[in-house]
Design a protein around this motif. Structure first.
Motif, mmCIF file in Angstrom:
data_model
loop_
_atom_site.group_PDB
_atom_site.id
_atom_site.type_symbol
_atom_site.label_atom_id
_atom_site.label_comp_id
_atom_site.label_asym_id
_atom_site.label_seq_id
_atom_site.Cartn_x
_atom_site.Cartn_y
_atom_site.Cartn_z
ATOM 1 N N MET A 266 -95.744 -37.641 71.687
ATOM 2 C CA MET A 266 -95.212 -37.457 70.047
ATOM 3 C C MET A 266 -95.734 -38.613 69.240
ATOM 4 S SD MET A 266 -95.176 -34.908 68.139
ATOM 5 C CE MET A 266 -93.364 -33.688 68.116
ATOM 6 N N ARG A 267 -95.690 -38.706 68.055
ATOM 7 C CA ARG A 267 -96.185 -39.912 67.157
ATOM 8 C C ARG A 267 -95.667 -39.969 65.900
ATOM 9 N NH1 ARG A 267 -102.659 -41.114 68.033
ATOM 10 N NH2 ARG A 267 -102.350 -42.022 70.247
ATOM 11 N N CYS A 268 -95.188 -40.347 65.502
ATOM 12 C CA CYS A 268 -94.050 -40.534 64.452
ATOM 13 C C CYS A 268 -94.791 -41.898 63.610
ATOM 14 C CB CYS A 268 -93.083 -40.846 65.113
ATOM 15 S SG CYS A 268 -91.414 -40.589 63.104
ATOM 16 N N ASN A 269 -94.571 -41.624 62.286
ATOM 17 C CA ASN A 269 -94.848 -42.543 61.174
ATOM 18 C C ASN A 269 -93.658 -42.941 60.067
ATOM 19 O OD1 ASN A 269 -96.093 -44.576 59.305
ATOM 20 N ND2 ASN A 269 -97.457 -42.822 58.532
ATOM 21 N N ILE A 270 -93.185 -43.865 60.336
ATOM 22 C CA ILE A 270 -92.533 -43.758 59.182
ATOM 23 C C ILE A 270 -92.469 -44.653 57.767
ATOM 24 C CG2 ILE A 270 -89.491 -44.907 58.809
ATOM 25 C CD1 ILE A 270 -89.188 -45.134 61.963
ATOM 26 N N VAL A 271 -92.139 -43.977 56.954
ATOM 27 C CA VAL A 271 -92.975 -44.316 55.580
ATOM 28 C C VAL A 271 -91.385 -45.459 55.167
ATOM 29 C CG1 VAL A 271 -94.519 -43.870 53.431
ATOM 30 C CG2 VAL A 271 -94.961 -42.688 55.197
ATOM 31 N N TYR A 272 -91.833 -47.033 54.919
ATOM 32 C CA TYR A 272 -91.180 -46.937 54.097
ATOM 33 C C TYR A 272 -91.010 -48.196 52.356
ATOM 34 C CZ TYR A 272 -86.660 -50.917 53.637
ATOM 35 O OH TYR A 272 -85.427 -51.319 52.975
ATOM 36 N N LYS A 273 -91.162 -48.108 51.595
ATOM 37 C CA LYS A 273 -91.189 -48.517 50.308
ATOM 38 C C LYS A 273 -90.515 -50.195 49.899
ATOM 39 C CE LYS A 273 -86.873 -47.655 47.340
ATOM 40 N NZ LYS A 273 -86.674 -48.231 46.998
ATOM 41 N N GLU A 274 -89.934 -50.743 51.237
ATOM 42 C CA GLU A 274 -89.166 -51.825 51.053
ATOM 43 C C GLU A 274 -90.695 -52.467 52.168
ATOM 44 O OE1 GLU A 274 -88.025 -53.113 48.625
ATOM 45 O OE2 GLU A 274 -87.038 -50.879 47.591
ATOM 46 N N ASP A 275 -89.889 -54.279 52.041
ATOM 47 C CA ASP A 275 -91.104 -54.931 53.225
ATOM 48 C C ASP A 275 -89.815 -54.819 53.988
ATOM 49 O OD1 ASP A 275 -93.060 -57.430 51.795
ATOM 50 O OD2 ASP A 275 -91.669 -56.978 50.445
ATOM 51 N N TYR A 276 -90.643 -54.985 55.177
ATOM 52 C CA TYR A 276 -89.893 -54.860 57.095
ATOM 53 C C TYR A 276 -90.331 -55.577 57.951
ATOM 54 C CZ TYR A 276 -88.201 -52.529 61.155
ATOM 55 O OH TYR A 276 -86.734 -52.911 62.894
ATOM 56 N N PRO A 277 -89.513 -56.353 58.766
ATOM 57 C CA PRO A 277 -88.144 -56.202 58.165
ATOM 58 C C PRO A 277 -87.384 -57.036 57.302
ATOM 59 C CG PRO A 277 -88.333 -57.957 60.084
ATOM 60 C CD PRO A 277 -90.131 -57.747 59.234
ATOM 61 N N TRP A 278 -85.759 -56.404 56.719
ATOM 62 C CA TRP A 278 -85.521 -55.216 57.480
ATOM 63 C C TRP A 278 -84.614 -54.466 56.800
ATOM 64 C CZ3 TRP A 278 -80.049 -56.133 58.636
ATOM 65 C CH2 TRP A 278 -79.202 -55.591 60.295
ATOM 66 N N ASP A 279 -84.496 -53.776 57.417
ATOM 67 C CA ASP A 279 -83.355 -52.784 57.064
ATOM 68 C C ASP A 279 -82.808 -51.488 57.677
ATOM 69 O OD1 ASP A 279 -82.658 -50.400 54.362
ATOM 70 O OD2 ASP A 279 -83.380 -48.920 56.297
ATOM 71 N N VAL A 280 -81.839 -51.977 58.262
ATOM 72 C CA VAL A 280 -80.903 -51.546 59.200
ATOM 73 C C VAL A 280 -81.308 -49.503 60.165
ATOM 74 C CG1 VAL A 280 -78.043 -50.934 58.035
ATOM 75 C CG2 VAL A 280 -78.491 -51.952 60.235
ATOM 76 N N ARG A 281 -81.161 -49.504 58.952
ATOM 77 C CA ARG A 281 -81.062 -47.532 58.478
ATOM 78 C C ARG A 281 -83.081 -47.026 59.371
ATOM 79 N NH1 ARG A 281 -79.125 -42.586 57.957
ATOM 80 N NH2 ARG A 281 -80.372 -41.094 57.065
ATOM 81 N N VAL A 282 -83.682 -48.176 58.837
ATOM 82 C CA VAL A 282 -85.196 -48.067 59.376
ATOM 83 C C VAL A 282 -85.340 -48.391 60.542
ATOM 84 C CG1 VAL A 282 -88.208 -48.944 59.246
ATOM 85 C CG2 VAL A 282 -86.567 -47.798 57.115
ATOM 86 N N GLU A 283 -84.720 -49.592 61.005
ATOM 87 C CA GLU A 283 -84.630 -50.171 61.961
ATOM 88 C C GLU A 283 -84.230 -48.628 63.908
ATOM 89 O OE1 GLU A 283 -83.676 -54.500 64.051
ATOM 90 O OE2 GLU A 283 -81.935 -53.100 63.070
ATOM 91 N N LYS A 284 -82.892 -48.351 63.282
ATOM 92 C CA LYS A 284 -82.418 -47.430 63.997
ATOM 93 C C LYS A 284 -83.270 -46.162 64.455
ATOM 94 C CE LYS A 284 -77.545 -47.340 62.790
ATOM 95 N NZ LYS A 284 -76.168 -47.440 61.668
ATOM 96 N N LEU A 285 -83.682 -45.366 62.780
ATOM 97 C CA LEU A 285 -84.201 -44.343 63.149
ATOM 98 C C LEU A 285 -85.238 -44.617 64.231
ATOM 99 C CD1 LEU A 285 -84.543 -42.735 60.011
ATOM 100 C CD2 LEU A 285 -82.932 -42.729 61.319
ATOM 101 N N ALA A 286 -86.195 -46.136 64.017
ATOM 102 C CA ALA A 286 -87.621 -45.839 64.247
ATOM 103 C C ALA A 286 -86.781 -46.398 66.222
ATOM 104 C CB ALA A 286 -88.112 -47.238 64.362
ATOM 105 N N LYS A 287 -85.746 -47.269 65.837
ATOM 106 C CA LYS A 287 -85.437 -48.141 67.875
ATOM 107 C C LYS A 287 -85.277 -45.842 68.797
ATOM 108 C CE LYS A 287 -84.897 -52.367 67.565
ATOM 109 N NZ LYS A 287 -83.335 -53.551 68.148
ATOM 110 N N ALA A 288 -84.349 -45.174 67.651
ATOM 111 C CA ALA A 288 -83.309 -44.343 68.412
ATOM 112 C C ALA A 288 -85.648 -43.290 68.802
ATOM 113 C CB ALA A 288 -83.004 -43.791 67.576
ATOM 114 N N LEU A 289 -85.915 -42.768 68.251
ATOM 115 C CA LEU A 289 -87.418 -41.914 68.207
ATOM 116 C C LEU A 289 -88.089 -42.981 69.386
ATOM 117 C CD1 LEU A 289 -88.313 -41.858 65.021
ATOM 118 C CD2 LEU A 289 -87.279 -39.742 66.112
ATOM 119 N N SER A 290 -88.625 -44.658 69.508
ATOM 120 C CA SER A 290 -89.218 -45.284 70.554
ATOM 121 C C SER A 290 -88.596 -44.885 71.792
ATOM 122 C CB SER A 290 -88.660 -46.861 69.987
ATOM 123 O OG SER A 290 -89.893 -47.233 71.007
ATOM 124 N N GLU A 291 -87.434 -45.243 71.775
ATOM 125 C CA GLU A 291 -86.107 -45.048 72.863
ATOM 126 C C GLU A 291 -86.372 -43.397 73.211
ATOM 127 O OE1 GLU A 291 -82.661 -46.434 72.257
ATOM 128 O OE2 GLU A 291 -84.032 -48.486 71.638
#
Length: 391
Positions: free
Chosen positions: A1-26
Motif C-alpha cells: 500500500m502506498r501513501c503520500n503525506i502532503v505537508y505545507k511547510e518544509d520537512y524536516p522537521w515536524d513531529v506529527r508528520v514524522e510520527k505519522l510517516a514512521k507509523a505508516l512505514s513501520e
C-alpha cells in the motif's frame, strides 16, 4: 500500500508528520512526503526510509517569486502538480493532507488518480484565525488571507469531500460533526508521546524551589506574558527570586516583547528565555523541571485542539499548570495531573505557584499524569487508531 503525506511547510522537521510517516512505514506502507521548499533543499531525499519530495528549487528567482511558488493554497498549480507527480501510482492508495490550506489540492488529485483522501486536521484554521485576530492586530493583507469566515466556508466544504478526517481531540470531533462531517468518518489521532521519549524516567520531586518549563512557539495566544507577570506577583507575595526558575524555550513574534517584559518587571534572574534549543537540551530541561506551564489565553482555537506539551509534561512526571482551556481542563480533571488557574489572571497563577512549592503535591500530580500516559495517552494507542482509519 502506498501513501503520500502532503505537508505545507518544509520537512524536516515536524513531529506529527514524522510520527505519522514512521507509523505508516513501520506498518507496511510505502510513504512519500510532499512538502514545501522555502529553504531550497535538494528536491528529493530519503530520510529514515521515508521518501521526501520537495517542491522545485527556485533559488534563481527573486525572493518574492520563491515565496509565491511555495505559497500553500489549494489552487497553486505548483502544489497540484507536485502532489499529482507523487500520487500518480497511488491507485487504491492514500493521500493524507496535513492542514486545511491544501485539502482541495488533495481532492483534485485523489479524483484523478483514484486514491482515497484523508484530511489531517491538526489545527482548526477558522478558530485559529479568529483567535489570532482577537488578541493581535493583523495587517490588511494578513486579514484578507487569514479570514475566519472564508476559512470556515472552505473547511465545511472540505470535510464533505474527503474520505476520512483525523482530529486531535474529542472536542474537535464534536465541532466537525456540527458543521457536516459524518461522525463515522472522523478518527481521533492525538499528539501523544512515545513511552520511551524520556527513557521512561519518572521525575522524583523534592524541595520547595519551583523549576517551571514551557516549550513551544512564542505567541500572544500562549499567555507567556501572563506567566511572567505571575512570577512577579509570586515574588511580591514574599517569596525570594531564588524560589522560582522559569525556562521558556521557543521562537516566535513575542520573543522580544517577553524579554522586555522580564526587564520591566525585574524578573530576569527568575525567567530565562532561551530561543530554540536542540531536542537533547529540551529533554534535559524537561527532566530537570518540576512544573510544566500551559497558561494559554482561553479561546476557540485552544478549545478545539490539544498541545503535545501536556502529554510530555505528564510523561515526565511533572504537574501541569494550566488555564481552563476546555480539552486541557478535561484531561487534568480526568487524570488529576495538574492545577487549573483563572484565565489571564497572574494573581491567581501566583497563588497556584505557591501551592506547587509543596513537593508532596507535585509528586502526587506527577505520578497521576505519568500513570495516565501509560494507560491511555500514548502514541501506541494513537497508532492503532491511525492504522484502522487508513485501512
Amino acid at each position: 500500500m502506498r501513501c503520500n503525506i502532503v505537508y505545507k511547510e518544509d520537512y524536516p522537521w515536524d513531529v506529527r508528520v514524522e510520527k505519522l510517516a514512521k507509523a505508516l512505514s513501520e506498518n507496511g506502507y510505502d510513504v512519500t512526503i510532499t512538502c514545501q521548499n522555502k529553504k531550497q533543499n535538494k528536491q528529493n531525499e530519503v530520510i529514515d526510509n521515508i521518501f521526501v519530495s520537495r517542491l522545485p528549487r527556485t533559488h534563481f528567482l527573486p525572493p518574492f517569486m520563491q515565496r509565491l511558488v511555495n505559497f500553500p493554497v489549494w489552487f497553486n498549480p505548483i502544489w497540484i502538480y507536485s502532489i499529482y507527480k507523487n500520487s500518480r501510482n497511488l491507485k487504491g492508495g492514500i493521500i493524507i493532507v496535513r492542514d486545511l490550506p491544501l485539502v482541495y489540492s488533495g481532492v483534485i488529485v485523489a479524483k484523478l488518480v483514484k486514491a482515497k483522501l484523508i484530511f489531517d486536521m491538526a489545527e482548526c484554521y477558522p478558530e485559529m484565525y479568529a483567535s489570532s485576530q482577537k488578541f493581535s492586530k493583523p495587517s490588511f493583507l494578513e486579514g484578507l488571507i487569514k479570514n475566519p469566515k472564508l476559512a470556515a466556508r472552505y473547511e465545511k466544504s472540505s470535510l464533505r469531500n474527503v474520505d476520512q478526517t483525523l482530529v486531535m481531540i474529542e472536542e474537535s470531533k464534536v465541532r466537525a460533526t456540527k458543521i457536516g462531517a459524518p461522525a463515522d468518518r472522523i478518527t481521533i489521532v492525538s499528539n501523544t508521546p512515545f513511552l520511551n521519549k524520556f527513557q521512561g524516567i519518572l521525575h522524583h520531586h523534592s524541595g520547595t524551589r519551583l523549576k517551571i518549563v514551557y516549550v513551544g512557539f512564542l505567541t500572544k495566544l500562549r499567555g507567556l506574558d501572563i506567566l511572567i507577570r505571575a512570577v512577579s506577583e509570586f515574588i511580591k507575595n514574599g517569596h525570594s527570586s531564588d524560589d522560582i526558575q522559569v525556562d521558556i524555550v521557543g521562537t516566535g513574534g513575542e520573543k522580544n516583547n517577553l524579554i522586555e517584559l522580564c526587564e520591566q518587571l525585574n524578573v530576569t534572574s527568575s525567567v530565562r528565555i532561551h530561543g530554540w534549543l536542540d531536542q537533547s537540551d529540551v529533554d534535559r530541561l524537561m527532566q530537570e523541571s518540576n512544573v510544566g506551564a500551559l497558561t494559554y489565553r482561553v479561546c476557540g482555537h485552544w478549545n478545539n485542539t490539544i498541545p503535545n506539551k501536556i502529554f510530555d509534561y505528564m510523561l515526565a512526571g511533572i504537574p501541569v499548570l494550566a488555564t481552563p482551556v476546555i480539552p486541557i481542563e478535561r484531561i487534568i480533571n480526568e487524570t488529576g495531573c495538574g492545577i487549573i488557574c483563572i484565565d489571564q489572571d497572574p494573581f491567581d497563577i501566583a497563588l497556584k505557584l505557591a501551592q506547587l512549592r509543596d513537593s508532596n503535591v507535585r509528586e502526587d500530580l506527577g505520578k497521576k499524569g505519568y500513570q495516565a500516559i501509560l494507560e491511555k495517552y500514548n502514541w501506541q494507542k494513537d497508532i492503532e487508531r491511525l492504522i484502522k482509519a487508513v485501512q
